[in-house]
Design an enzyme around this catalytic site. Structure first.
Site, mmCIF file in Angstrom:
data_model
loop_
_atom_site.group_PDB
_atom_site.id
_atom_site.type_symbol
_atom_site.label_atom_id
_atom_site.label_comp_id
_atom_site.label_asym_id
_atom_site.label_seq_id
_atom_site.Cartn_x
_atom_site.Cartn_y
_atom_site.Cartn_z
ATOM 1 N N GLU A 94 0.821 -1.208 0.000
ATOM 2 C CA GLU A 94 0.000 0.000 0.000
ATOM 3 C C GLU A 94 0.852 1.255 0.000
ATOM 4 O OE1 GLU A 94 -1.675 0.554 4.188
ATOM 5 O OE2 GLU A 94 -1.376 -1.584 3.988
ATOM 6 N N CYS A 340 0.409 2.876 8.595
ATOM 7 C CA CYS A 340 1.184 1.768 8.046
ATOM 8 C C CYS A 340 0.507 0.405 8.089
ATOM 9 C CB CYS A 340 2.442 1.590 8.874
ATOM 10 S SG CYS A 340 3.684 2.734 8.507
#
Ligand code: SAH
Length: 354
Positions: A94, A340
């Site tokens: 991502e 994250c």
């Protein structure tokens, strides 16, 4: 490095692409055409400036980066965009794009997962699956440029932060390759001044990076004013002491002339008392540095909490009173799992539950 049997053109320097074209017995100017197409994020079949024959020969051995945007989420709060990328071997990573007045900043991943084990971080919950190659790290920038360029041809990634999933200094060679690739005159030509790299503090590699002559802004995830507290939340603290980290930072500052940024995530009841602020100030005093305070982005799987606003403000004021340069990091994209590793995990979970 091969991904599912293919080599990545995005991972090659201009002279290496020239070597590929020479080996195919083709004219040298074709290499420039390939480089230009790579810079636009085109896959081999889209390189229409090349004759079909060259595309065909390339495609047996090469892909551009294999990094594709699978899903894109746009924050309703602040226009932050979050991309779920798929890699050529099916792994997911991502990336976050933050829009600022002066240009867009892309936060890239350097590994699939992470093996550092920080207690507050979602990226590390399943360990590290594999390192990303330099071409795949660049591929994240190329795919983002293509995506935002569709809406506004003048918009592109101006700044890059290596602060996504993974520990950059645990994947040193490929990360350095990426930093040189993205900096190439014939490539995206993004200056080191526009790049920040965040590390949990792998001391020997901090010295190596200082000697590479790629003066990116070094950010260090300190998150504690002493080793005892740091060990409670970051296993890497058992390997390297804060004293050694600070020494390596001083070397980095001396070699690059750049200030170092210390990241400090506030975890309720762990590291955010006024005494903790005073101790932090005492170790940083006189250093060419800045502190970025981040109220913890709480992760479902972890029972660590964000402190109250007053605690955060008191912590920041205490550092200011000690004349430490400090800002609070804006919490962006909270509604799209900006922190994250959160998005990748939720997708892996969705896939498993199907
Ligand atoms: N491995 C690198 C980059 C990782 S992430 C490093 O450790 O620096 C970028 C930053 O986000 C790091 O400072 C990391 O400690 C922090 N971070 C991770 N999870 C977080 C959370 N849940 N809340 C706040 N900050 C977090």
């Amino acid at each position: 490095m091969e991904i599912n049997g293919k080599l990545l053109l995005a991972g090659l320097f201009a002279d290496e692409i020239a070597g590929v074209i020479e080996a195919l017995g083709e004219k040298a100017y074709r290499a420039k055409q390939i480089q230009q197409a790579v810079n636009k994020g085109c896959e081999v079949e889209e390189m229409l400036s090349l004759p079909g024959k060259i595309r065909e020969s390339l495609s047996h051995r090469y892909i551009t980066s294999g990094v594709k945007i699978d899903k894109c989420y746009v924050s309703a709060l602040d226009c932050t965009e979050k991309y779920l990328y798929s890699l050529y071997d099916g792994n997911l990573i991502e990336c976050v794009l933050m829009k600022y007045k002066y240009g867009s900043t892309l936060c890239v991943s350097t590994q699939v997962g992470c093996r550092m084990g920080c207690r507050f971080c979602a990226s590390t919950l399943d360990g590290c699956v594999r390192n990303l190659t330099g071409g795949e790290i660049l591929g994240q920038v190329l795919a983002a440029n293509r995506h935002i360029g569709e809406k506004d041809p003048n918009d592109k990634v101006h700044n890059i932060v290596l602060m996504g999933s993974g520990e950059p200094l645990d994947n040193y060679d490929e990360v350095v390759r990426f930093l040189r690739l993205v900096n190439q005159k014939d490539g995206l030509n993004i200056s080191s001044r526009n790049i920040s790299m965040s590390t949990c503090g792998i001391v020997p590699k901090m010295y190596s990076l200082a000697d590479e002559d790629i003066p990116v802004t070094l950010c260090v995830s300190l998150h504690a004013p002493n080793d005892e507290i740091r060990k409670q939340i970051m296993p890497i603290a058992n390997a390297y002491s804060i004293k050694d980290i600070i020494k390596a930072c001083r070397y980095y500052i001396r070699k690059t002339g750049r200030r170092v940024i210390f990241e400090y995530a506030l975890v309720d009841g762990v590291n955010c008392s006024p005494a903790n602020a005073a101790e932090l100030a005492s170790i940083l005093r006189g250093m060419q540095c800045h502190v970025n305070v981040i109220p913890l982005n709480s992760v479902k799987e972890r029972n660590l909490n964000t402190p109250a606003e007053t605690t955060t403000n008191k912590f920041i004021d205490a550092l200011k009173n000690e004349h430490i340069s400090v800002t609070r990091r804006r919490e962006m994209g909270d509604d799209i799992q900006g922190a994250c590793g959160q998005l990748r995990r939720s997708h892996i979970r969705e896939d498993k539950s199907r």
